[in-house]
Write an enzyme that holds these catalytic residues in place. Structure first.
Site, mmCIF file in Angstrom:
data_model
loop_
_atom_site.group_PDB
_atom_site.id
_atom_site.type_symbol
_atom_site.label_atom_id
_atom_site.label_comp_id
_atom_site.label_asym_id
_atom_site.label_seq_id
_atom_site.Cartn_x
_atom_site.Cartn_y
_atom_site.Cartn_z
ATOM 1 N N LYS A 41 0.825 -1.208 0.000
ATOM 2 C CA LYS A 41 0.000 0.000 0.000
ATOM 3 C C LYS A 41 0.865 1.266 0.000
ATOM 4 C CE LYS A 41 -3.682 -2.218 2.705
ATOM 5 N NZ LYS A 41 -4.361 -2.263 4.013
ATOM 6 N N ARG A 90 -13.926 -8.402 8.400
ATOM 7 C CA ARG A 90 -15.159 -7.713 8.013
ATOM 8 C C ARG A 90 -16.084 -8.636 7.234
ATOM 9 N NH1 ARG A 90 -11.785 -2.865 5.720
ATOM 10 N NH2 ARG A 90 -10.426 -4.685 5.642
ATOM 11 N N SER A 129 -10.216 2.067 5.657
ATOM 12 C CA SER A 129 -9.413 3.289 5.543
ATOM 13 C C SER A 129 -9.480 3.826 4.115
ATOM 14 C CB SER A 129 -7.949 3.001 5.905
ATOM 15 O OG SER A 129 -7.847 2.555 7.230
HETATM 16 P P1 ADP Z 1 -3.407 -3.802 6.953
HETATM 17 O O1 ADP Z 1 -2.690 -2.976 5.910
HETATM 18 O O2 ADP Z 1 -2.461 -4.536 7.868
HETATM 19 O O3 ADP Z 1 -4.508 -4.680 6.418
HETATM 20 P P2 ADP Z 1 -5.508 -2.063 8.004
HETATM 21 O O4 ADP Z 1 -5.328 -0.794 8.785
HETATM 22 O O5 ADP Z 1 -6.152 -1.955 6.666
HETATM 23 O O6 ADP Z 1 -4.059 -2.711 7.940
HETATM 24 O O7 ADP Z 1 -6.342 -3.107 8.879
HETATM 25 C C1 ADP Z 1 -5.879 -3.544 10.121
HETATM 26 C C2 ADP Z 1 -6.822 -4.621 10.645
HETATM 27 O O8 ADP Z 1 -8.072 -4.035 10.975
HETATM 28 C C3 ADP Z 1 -7.130 -5.737 9.644
HETATM 29 O O9 ADP Z 1 -7.211 -6.964 10.346
HETATM 30 C C4 ADP Z 1 -8.466 -5.340 9.089
HETATM 31 O O10 ADP Z 1 -9.195 -6.470 8.625
HETATM 32 C C5 ADP Z 1 -9.104 -4.741 10.324
HETATM 33 N N1 ADP Z 1 -10.193 -3.823 9.970
HETATM 34 C C6 ADP Z 1 -10.176 -2.808 9.081
HETATM 35 N N2 ADP Z 1 -11.383 -2.190 9.012
HETATM 36 C C7 ADP Z 1 -12.189 -2.846 9.888
HETATM 37 C C8 ADP Z 1 -13.578 -2.718 10.264
HETATM 38 N N3 ADP Z 1 -14.370 -1.801 9.696
HETATM 39 N N4 ADP Z 1 -14.048 -3.575 11.200
HETATM 40 C C9 ADP Z 1 -13.245 -4.514 11.744
HETATM 41 N N5 ADP Z 1 -11.947 -4.714 11.419
HETATM 42 C C10 ADP Z 1 -11.426 -3.892 10.506
#
Ligand code: ADP
Length: 143
Positions: A41, A90, A129
């Site tokens: 990313k 999710r 995000s």
């Molecule tokens: P990464 O780049 O490691 O995937 P993220 O910040 O995108 O980092 O996500 C971190 C964690 O939080 C992941 O396990 C992701 O599935 C979880 N996550 C992201 N959005 C949500 C949400 N809306 N509800 C629950 N878990 C979430």
């Protein structure tokens, strides 16, 4: 002491992440939110900005701290003697990727690091995000 680490990009932190943090803080004695570099990313916020933003919203939790690491999660976990990684699920689309990461971390750490999955609260199931970044880029309402 049951300690856990919640690793992620958090670019930026969303209510979905916060929901997982709140629930993890009730399950474990202490939780470290670990801002990490995800090489697949391109980040919008710097690691320092993300750490500051997260600190400002988790200060009310007595057992949650924020840290960052620019290496492998298993190395951070071993250095800090934390044996549990928390990840959020999710939808089924998250599952295959998360399963692979969890199994890789378990193998690569020689069985040291386990992963605990918390399923998202339904009201945040759509939230990511990247969706927040996109809405913000068009000056939409991200409240
Ligand atoms: P990464 O780049 O490691 O995937 P993220 O910040 O995108 O980092 O996500 C971190 C964690 O939080 C992941 O396990 C992701 O599935 C979880 N996550 C992201 N959005 C949500 C949400 N809306 N509800 C629950 N878990 C979430």
């Amino acid at each position: 002491m049951k300690r856990a680490v919640y690793p992620g990009s958090f670019d930026p932190l969303t209510f979905g992440h916060l929901d997982i943090i709140g629930r993890a803080s009730r399950l474990f004695d202490s939780v470290v939110i670990l801002v990490m570099v995800n090489k697949t990313k391109t980040p919008l916020f710097s690691i320092e900005e993300r750490v500051k933003m997260i600190q400002s919203v988790v200060s009310d939790y007595g057992n949650v701290e924020v840290d960052f690491y620019e290496g492998l999660l298993i190395d951070y976990a071993k250095e800090n003697k934390i044996r549990v990684s928390i990840r959020g699920l999710r939808a089924v689309t998250d599952f295959e990727y998360e399963l692979q990461i969890a199994q890789t971390n378990y193998e690569l750490s020689g069985g040291f690091l386990d992963t605990v999955f918390l399923t998202t609260s339904l009201k945040y199931a759509y939230l990511s995000s990247s969706v927040v970044r996109e809405i913000a880029s068009f000056k939409g309402d991200i409240s």
